[in-house]
Design a protein around this motif. Structure first.
Motif, PDB file in Angstrom:
ATOM      1  N   LEU A  58     -61.491  69.419  54.446  1.00  0.00           N
ATOM      2  CA  LEU A  58     -62.735  68.867  54.971  1.00  0.00           C
ATOM      3  C   LEU A  58     -62.786  69.103  56.470  1.00  0.00           C
ATOM      4  O   LEU A  58     -61.873  68.709  57.198  1.00  0.00           O
ATOM      5  CB  LEU A  58     -62.800  67.372  54.650  1.00  0.00           C
ATOM      6  CG  LEU A  58     -64.079  66.639  54.987  1.00  0.00           C
ATOM      7  CD1 LEU A  58     -65.264  67.242  54.233  1.00  0.00           C
ATOM      8  CD2 LEU A  58     -63.936  65.165  54.641  1.00  0.00           C
ATOM      9  N   GLY A  59     -63.828  69.766  56.916  1.00  0.00           N
ATOM     10  CA  GLY A  59     -64.038  69.998  58.339  1.00  0.00           C
ATOM     11  C   GLY A  59     -65.170  69.127  58.856  1.00  0.00           C
ATOM     12  O   GLY A  59     -65.732  68.310  58.119  1.00  0.00           O
ATOM     13  N   LEU A  60     -65.536  69.333  60.090  1.00  0.00           N
ATOM     14  CA  LEU A  60     -66.597  68.524  60.693  1.00  0.00           C
ATOM     15  C   LEU A  60     -67.946  68.738  60.010  1.00  0.00           C
ATOM     16  O   LEU A  60     -68.735  67.808  59.900  1.00  0.00           O
ATOM     17  CB  LEU A  60     -66.716  68.841  62.186  1.00  0.00           C
ATOM     18  CG  LEU A  60     -65.511  68.443  63.036  1.00  0.00           C
ATOM     19  CD1 LEU A  60     -65.709  68.878  64.481  1.00  0.00           C
ATOM     20  CD2 LEU A  60     -65.284  66.938  62.962  1.00  0.00           C
ATOM     21  N   GLY A  61     -68.209  69.948  59.543  1.00  0.00           N
ATOM     22  CA  GLY A  61     -69.496  70.247  58.922  1.00  0.00           C
ATOM     23  C   GLY A  61     -69.453  70.288  57.408  1.00  0.00           C
ATOM     24  O   GLY A  61     -70.385  70.775  56.775  1.00  0.00           O
ATOM     25  N   GLY A  62     -68.381  69.834  56.812  1.00  0.00           N
ATOM     26  CA  GLY A  62     -68.232  69.887  55.361  1.00  0.00           C
ATOM     27  C   GLY A  62     -66.939  70.576  54.986  1.00  0.00           C
ATOM     28  O   GLY A  62     -66.050  70.764  55.822  1.00  0.00           O
ATOM     29  N   HIS A  63     -66.836  70.982  53.754  1.00  0.00           N
ATOM     30  CA  HIS A  63     -65.606  71.612  53.279  1.00  0.00           C
ATOM     31  C   HIS A  63     -65.495  73.044  53.787  1.00  0.00           C
ATOM     32  O   HIS A  63     -66.500  73.743  53.935  1.00  0.00           O
ATOM     33  CB  HIS A  63     -65.549  71.566  51.749  1.00  0.00           C
ATOM     34  CG  HIS A  63     -65.382  70.184  51.256  1.00  0.00           C
ATOM     35  ND1 HIS A  63     -66.439  69.411  50.832  1.00  0.00           N
ATOM     36  CD2 HIS A  63     -64.288  69.398  51.146  1.00  0.00           C
ATOM     37  CE1 HIS A  63     -66.000  68.219  50.496  1.00  0.00           C
ATOM     38  NE2 HIS A  63     -64.701  68.181  50.667  1.00  0.00           N
ATOM     39  N   ILE A  64     -64.262  73.449  54.038  1.00  0.00           N
ATOM     40  CA  ILE A  64     -63.981  74.790  54.551  1.00  0.00           C
ATOM     41  C   ILE A  64     -63.460  75.639  53.400  1.00  0.00           C
ATOM     42  O   ILE A  64     -62.351  75.429  52.910  1.00  0.00           O
ATOM     43  CB  ILE A  64     -62.956  74.729  55.704  1.00  0.00           C
ATOM     44  CG1 ILE A  64     -63.488  73.821  56.818  1.00  0.00           C
ATOM     45  CG2 ILE A  64     -62.652  76.134  56.210  1.00  0.00           C
ATOM     46  CD1 ILE A  64     -62.461  73.453  57.855  1.00  0.00           C
ATOM     47  N   PHE A  65     -64.285  76.579  52.974  1.00  0.00           N
ATOM     48  CA  PHE A  65     -63.956  77.433  51.849  1.00  0.00           C
ATOM     49  C   PHE A  65     -63.128  78.625  52.293  1.00  0.00           C
ATOM     50  O   PHE A  65     -63.282  79.115  53.402  1.00  0.00           O
ATOM     51  CB  PHE A  65     -65.233  77.909  51.156  1.00  0.00           C
ATOM     52  CG  PHE A  65     -65.883  76.844  50.324  1.00  0.00           C
ATOM     53  CD1 PHE A  65     -65.667  76.790  48.957  1.00  0.00           C
ATOM     54  CD2 PHE A  65     -66.672  75.872  50.906  1.00  0.00           C
ATOM     55  CE1 PHE A  65     -66.237  75.804  48.178  1.00  0.00           C
ATOM     56  CE2 PHE A  65     -67.254  74.865  50.137  1.00  0.00           C
ATOM     57  CZ  PHE A  65     -67.028  74.842  48.783  1.00  0.00           C
ATOM     58  N   PRO A  66     -62.260  79.111  51.411  1.00  0.00           N
ATOM     59  CA  PRO A  66     -61.484  80.324  51.729  1.00  0.00           C
ATOM     60  C   PRO A  66     -62.424  81.496  52.009  1.00  0.00           C
ATOM     61  O   PRO A  66     -63.502  81.596  51.418  1.00  0.00           O
ATOM     62  CB  PRO A  66     -60.664  80.585  50.463  1.00  0.00           C
ATOM     63  CG  PRO A  66     -60.691  79.311  49.699  1.00  0.00           C
ATOM     64  CD  PRO A  66     -61.951  78.600  50.076  1.00  0.00           C
ATOM     65  N   ASP A  67     -62.006  82.357  52.909  1.00  0.00           N
ATOM     66  CA  ASP A  67     -62.812  83.534  53.246  1.00  0.00           C
ATOM     67  C   ASP A  67     -62.880  84.535  52.100  1.00  0.00           C
ATOM     68  O   ASP A  67     -63.871  85.214  51.923  1.00  0.00           O
ATOM     69  CB  ASP A  67     -62.256  84.234  54.494  1.00  0.00           C
ATOM     70  CG  ASP A  67     -62.463  83.409  55.751  1.00  0.00           C
ATOM     71  OD1 ASP A  67     -63.422  82.610  55.797  1.00  0.00           O
ATOM     72  OD2 ASP A  67     -61.653  83.561  56.684  1.00  0.00           O
ATOM     73  N   ASP A  68     -61.806  84.633  51.352  1.00  0.00           N
ATOM     74  CA  ASP A  68     -61.696  85.654  50.296  1.00  0.00           C
ATOM     75  C   ASP A  68     -61.775  85.002  48.917  1.00  0.00           C
ATOM     76  O   ASP A  68     -60.796  84.864  48.225  1.00  0.00           O
ATOM     77  CB  ASP A  68     -60.407  86.428  50.442  1.00  0.00           C
ATOM     78  CG  ASP A  68     -59.185  85.545  50.387  1.00  0.00           C
ATOM     79  OD1 ASP A  68     -59.314  84.313  50.618  1.00  0.00           O
ATOM     80  OD2 ASP A  68     -58.085  86.038  50.094  1.00  0.00           O
ATOM     81  N   MET A  69     -62.977  84.652  48.504  1.00  0.00           N
ATOM     82  CA  MET A  69     -63.135  83.934  47.242  1.00  0.00           C
ATOM     83  C   MET A  69     -63.343  84.864  46.059  1.00  0.00           C
ATOM     84  O   MET A  69     -63.661  84.402  44.980  1.00  0.00           O
ATOM     85  CB  MET A  69     -64.304  82.958  47.342  1.00  0.00           C
ATOM     86  CG  MET A  69     -64.026  81.883  48.354  1.00  0.00           C
ATOM     87  SD  MET A  69     -64.394  80.203  47.953  1.00  0.00           S
ATOM     88  CE  MET A  69     -65.256  80.138  46.472  1.00  0.00           C
ATOM     89  N   THR A  70     -63.147  86.124  46.223  1.00  0.00           N
ATOM     90  CA  THR A  70     -63.330  87.058  45.103  1.00  0.00           C
ATOM     91  C   THR A  70     -62.005  87.500  44.544  1.00  0.00           C
ATOM     92  O   THR A  70     -60.975  87.278  45.096  1.00  0.00           O
ATOM     93  CB  THR A  70     -64.139  88.284  45.544  1.00  0.00           C
ATOM     94  OG1 THR A  70     -63.504  88.890  46.667  1.00  0.00           O
ATOM     95  CG2 THR A  70     -65.541  87.872  45.898  1.00  0.00           C
TER      96      THR A  70
END
Length: 112
Positions: free
Chosen positions: A100-112
């Motif tokens: 969880l970051g300041l603006g919401g959840h931080i998703f992985p850059d490489d989601m494929t």
């Protein structure tokens, strides 16, 4: 195509320990396991896990889940993947923390 499941840390730990699960309480109540596509998962996190810490995102290959995976209309008529059967650890392609970051959840850059 990869599809995604967000789990709380305890749910992820239980899946690792038991090798399969019937899902989170909402999954059990609905009778199927909720997944999201890449285009849907950020909205899913914001809507259903807002402010939630200690989350994990898991990726699954949709084709590996067989006929138990159904594509059904949900939010705004969009088709969402629903698994009518247990979620198996052996089907997890990868898992990563979803901090969880300041603006919401931080998703992985490489989601494929």
């Amino acid at each position: 195509m990869l599809i995604y499941k967000i789990l709380r840390s305890g749910e992820w730990a239980a899946l690792q320990a038991e090798a399969e699960t019937t899902g989170a309480p909402v999954d059990e109540a609905d009778g199927y396991i909720h997944f999201s596509t890449l285009a849907q998962v950020r909205e899913t996190a914001a809507k259903h896990f807002a402010g939630g810490d200690g989350l994990y995102i898991l990726a699954f290959e949709a084709d590996d889940l067989g006929e138990a995976l159904k594509w059904e209309p949900s939010r705004g008529g969009a088709l969402f993947p629903h698994l009518y059967g247990p979620l198996k650890l052996a089907d997890v392609r990868w898992s990563r923390p979803l901090p969880l970051g300041l603006g919401g959840h931080i998703f992985p850059d490489d989601m494929t």
